[in-house]
Write a protein that holds these residues in place. Structure first.
Motif, PDB file in Angstrom:
ATOM      1  N   ARG A  30      23.710  72.540 -32.120  1.00 20.40           N
ATOM      2  CA  ARG A  30      23.721  71.313 -32.921  1.00 20.40           C
ATOM      3  C   ARG A  30      25.077  71.118 -33.598  1.00 20.40           C
ATOM      4  NH1 ARG A  30      23.032  73.041 -38.235  1.00 20.40           N
ATOM      5  NH2 ARG A  30      22.301  75.201 -38.410  1.00 20.40           N
ATOM      6  N   ASP A  31      25.264  69.935 -34.144  1.00 24.93           N
ATOM      7  CA  ASP A  31      26.432  69.589 -34.977  1.00 24.93           C
ATOM      8  C   ASP A  31      27.763  69.594 -34.222  1.00 24.93           C
ATOM      9  OD1 ASP A  31      24.776  69.309 -37.168  1.00 24.93           O
ATOM     10  OD2 ASP A  31      25.125  71.343 -37.909  1.00 24.93           O
ATOM     11  N   LYS A  46      19.621  75.845 -32.050  1.00 26.33           N
ATOM     12  CA  LYS A  46      18.281  75.360 -32.386  1.00 26.33           C
ATOM     13  C   LYS A  46      17.443  75.396 -31.117  1.00 26.33           C
ATOM     14  CE  LYS A  46      18.932  70.381 -31.611  1.00 26.33           C
ATOM     15  NZ  LYS A  46      18.807  69.019 -32.198  1.00 26.33           N
ATOM     16  N   SER A 103      24.306  67.178 -29.723  1.00 31.06           N
ATOM     17  CA  SER A 103      23.863  68.535 -29.396  1.00 31.06           C
ATOM     18  C   SER A 103      24.087  68.770 -27.908  1.00 31.06           C
ATOM     19  CB  SER A 103      22.384  68.713 -29.740  1.00 31.06           C
ATOM     20  OG  SER A 103      22.157  68.625 -31.130  1.00 31.06           O
TER      21      SER A 103
END
Length: 279
Positions: free
Chosen positions: A172-173, A163, A149
């Motif tokens: 994220r991701d 997020k 992240s």
């Protein structure tokens, strides 16, 4: 017929391929076999055999020869000190291929082909298993990465990836690349990366690893990306909050690579083995 073609590809000449009896019977139910070849360029019927001209036979290899030429030219642009091109595998028995490679690159280096080129691959695999240090580097077939992240930036990141926690807004991701498809990787090489937590008081950090054929993926949930492993790392000392550093060491071995995480504040470690020579 495929066996006959395998034999004839070794020669730069017209090819006579026997027509199987059953195939001939099926064809004759529609019309005389020789009539099937009346409008076919480069192929004809001759008393039980399909004759393919030298020129037509060469055209079958045009696309692959073009691809090989392109790949070799890219390699030569990297200014590597290449003295030999070694042709191995069944395809390398083709005189058409051998002549093409010699014509294109014979002035740059010597082109070699073993007497039994298919056996050379098997021997190479055995030698690599016994003496892996003889192979200085390998080409990575995939792009490998770890999920992380980063601070959210609306100009760079998807809104749905945002997020929020008490320490700010995060994306994220994200796919953080460790090695790229086609990149040279040295045997027994270790690469080190720095990672940091996204929450000041977290005592457990989870890291997932992925691979893909894509060169520069952005997120781990894109199409064609596969999860291949994970580990959890304890980080009990939270005094430095977001400034705690995790060292991620990626070590490349025989057919695998080892991902090891080290929490510098506590010396806690965790690791996982990942398949590097994937099919």
């Amino acid at each position: 017929m495929m066996y006959d073609f395998t034999l004839f590809k070794k020669h730069d000449d017209d090819a006579d391929i026997d027509c199987p009896f059953k195939l001939g019977r099926i064809a004759q139910k529609k019309k005389a076999i020789e009539r099937f070849f009346e409008k076919v360029e480069g192929a004809s019927w001759d008393e039980g055999c399909i004759t393919i001209s030298k020129q037509k036979l060469s055209s079958f290899f045009a696309e692959s020869l073009q691809g090989i030429t392109h790949s070799l030219k890219e390699i030569f642009t990297k200014c590597l000190n290449i003295k030999f091109i070694l042709l191995v595998g069944g395809y390398s028995e083709s005189k058409i291929l051998q002549k093409h490679v010699i014509d294109k690159f014979g002035d740059k280096c010597k082109v070699l082909c073993p007497i039994r080129p298919q056996e050379a691959i098997l021997r190479g695999a055995v030698e690599f298993g016994r003496k892996p240090h003889l192979v200085a580097s390998r080409k990575s077939a995939f792009t490998y990465g770890v999920r992380v992240s980063r601070r959210f930036d609306k100009s760079k990141h998807k809104a749905e990836k945002k997020k929020i926690n008490k320490d700010g807004e995060w994306c994220r991701d994200i796919f953080m690349k460790l090695v790229e498809s086609g990149e040279d990787v040295g045997w027994d090489e270790t690469r080190t990366f720095s990672l940091y937590p996204t929450q000041a008081d977290t005592k457990m950090m989870n890291y997932n690893f992925y691979c893909t054929k894509k060169g520069n993926p952005k997120y781990v949930d894109e199409e064609g990306i596969e999860k291949i492993g994970c580990f959890c790392l304890h980080s009990p000392n939270t005094k430095r909050g977001l400034n705690r550093e995790l060292k991620l060491n990626i070590k490349f071995g025989f057919t695998e690579m080892t991902a090891e995480g080290v929490d510098l504040d506590s010396d806690q470690t965790s690791s996982v083995e990942l398949d590097f020579m994937r099919n």
